[in-house]
Design a protein around this motif. Sequence first.
Motif, short mmCIF file in Angstrom:
data_model
loop_
_atom_site.label_atom_id
_atom_site.label_comp_id
_atom_site.label_asym_id
_atom_site.label_seq_id
_atom_site.Cartn_x
_atom_site.Cartn_y
_atom_site.Cartn_z
N ARG A 65 0.85 -1.19 0.00
CA ARG A 65 0.00 0.00 0.00
C ARG A 65 0.89 1.24 0.00
N ASP A 66 0.40 2.33 -0.57
CA ASP A 66 1.17 3.59 -0.65
C ASP A 66 2.57 3.32 -1.19
N ALA A 67 2.63 2.66 -2.34
CA ALA A 67 3.92 2.18 -2.86
C ALA A 67 4.62 3.25 -3.69
N TRP A 110 -1.85 -3.00 6.12
CA TRP A 110 -1.44 -1.94 7.05
C TRP A 110 -1.25 -0.62 6.31
N THR A 111 -1.69 0.46 6.94
CA THR A 111 -1.39 1.80 6.44
C THR A 111 -0.90 2.64 7.61
N THR A 112 -0.31 3.80 7.30
CA THR A 112 0.16 4.69 8.37
C THR A 112 -0.79 5.87 8.49
N LYS A 113 -1.22 6.16 9.72
CA LYS A 113 -2.11 7.29 9.96
C LYS A 113 -1.43 8.26 10.92
N ASN A 114 -1.56 9.54 10.64
CA ASN A 114 -0.96 10.58 11.48
C ASN A 114 0.51 10.31 11.78
N GLY A 146 -4.10 -1.55 10.79
CA GLY A 146 -4.29 -2.75 9.99
C GLY A 146 -5.76 -3.07 9.88
N THR A 147 -6.22 -3.41 8.66
CA THR A 147 -7.64 -3.77 8.52
C THR A 147 -7.77 -5.12 7.82
N ARG A 149 0.44 -10.15 8.49
CA ARG A 149 1.65 -9.35 8.26
C ARG A 149 1.88 -8.53 9.50
N GLU A 150 3.13 -8.38 9.92
CA GLU A 150 3.43 -7.56 11.10
C GLU A 150 3.25 -6.09 10.77
N PRO A 151 2.87 -5.29 11.76
CA PRO A 151 2.67 -3.86 11.48
C PRO A 151 3.97 -3.16 11.10
#
Lengths: 266, 160
Positions: A159-161, B34-38, B44-45, B158-160
């Motif tokens: 994601r966000d690659a 996983w994505t990064t917020k703030n 992770g969803t 997947r690990e965060p």
Amino acid sequence: MIVDATTVIGAVLRAVNDNTVVHPYGDGLLIDLPLAYGDGDGVRVLVEPMGSGYRVTDRATAASLLAIAGVNLFAGRAAEAFAEIVTGGGLNGVNAAPGEIATFGTYEDLGQLVLDVAQASLRADQLRWLAPRQAGTRFVDRVTDRVSAWAGRSRKLQRDAPIPLESGRSRSVTLRVANDGRAAYVQAVSLRDPDQAAEHCYHVFGLSKIARESRVAALDGSAQDWPSAIVAELRTVSDVEFFDDPLSLERQLDKVVPPPQAALRP
Amino acid sequence: MGVSRQMSRLMTAANLGALLSPLAQAVTLGGITWTTKNRVVREGTIRVDTTITALAPCRLRMTVNELRPSEPALQYLAGDGRLGFSARRLCLNTPHRPFPGTHKHRSEPGGGDEGAYEPDDIPAVPLQPRVAPGTYRAILEAFAAECFIAIGDDFIWREP
């Protein structure tokens, strides 16, 4: 009943004393204060020895709460308010990570430093009211869900690659899916601000040095939702698939990043 | 931690009771993303499929703040947009009066605050600046089990 200053101050201090708990944490101590964020969870700050004094931090707890509430702390009014809360609170932000509310001072000021950080963290938490009222699942998340289900175990998803540009720099796209040295780059193009989303997609794909067939623009909705001129423009820099078509996105990705041969055997 | 606004008309006792039971036949779809917020929070969803179409889409959400690794949060989210709500929320090692640490938020039909309670089915995690390998996955699986969500065959951790 007579209320005097000593009685009232004593009562306040007793409430603080009886409801403050500390836990060892690394080289420091976590302090659970008798204060709570908007959702009832307690305010906890970390005190760590640093040089000749102490560093006090909320460990970006307010930023976490805001992330969950759907508030981006690094854009717009929320960013302005957050900066104002930190500077207005007299916090020096020593060695602070993004979103972290921290300050540094001497032992003599330690109690005030703890209260200052707690107060700023509580104020920041209230920015939750800036969250959009109808924060539905964003289109990028729906694209990610769908591609994730398609990718299964056999293809790697990022994601966000970052996508490399001809100029040498790189920009990020929604997703990269890869297997066996083959990769596709997917950009989600939302209908929320279609012109801006399409222009962004055109810009990034147009400047990229990835082969055109490996670039996939996933447009929200169907062809009827988009001006044909915008779709035609996008087709000059990438493949275009519409999200309402139940299979076309998967078909295109299968072409660019085929499943491993073992998976094709009966 | 989490969103406290709970005003969805989907959040009825019947819907919640069905969702948090074997009736829902809830099962995860695909892996965790996983994505990064703030900039400091990893979110992770995992999609969750259920038999209750009125509550779709459902998902599990795990939030890990890298500065507070042993205090992650998990949510079982149902519905979308204005109708979306959090059916269950787990806050690890986070105080919520009168509970000193790990607690769960229970959604209450009709809106208002989510009531909190202390779970007994979540693995204990030491409150410290690091977590042992495998911890997040173990918490996720325990939380999913309590919410009657089966882990699907195509699940990928997947690990965060």
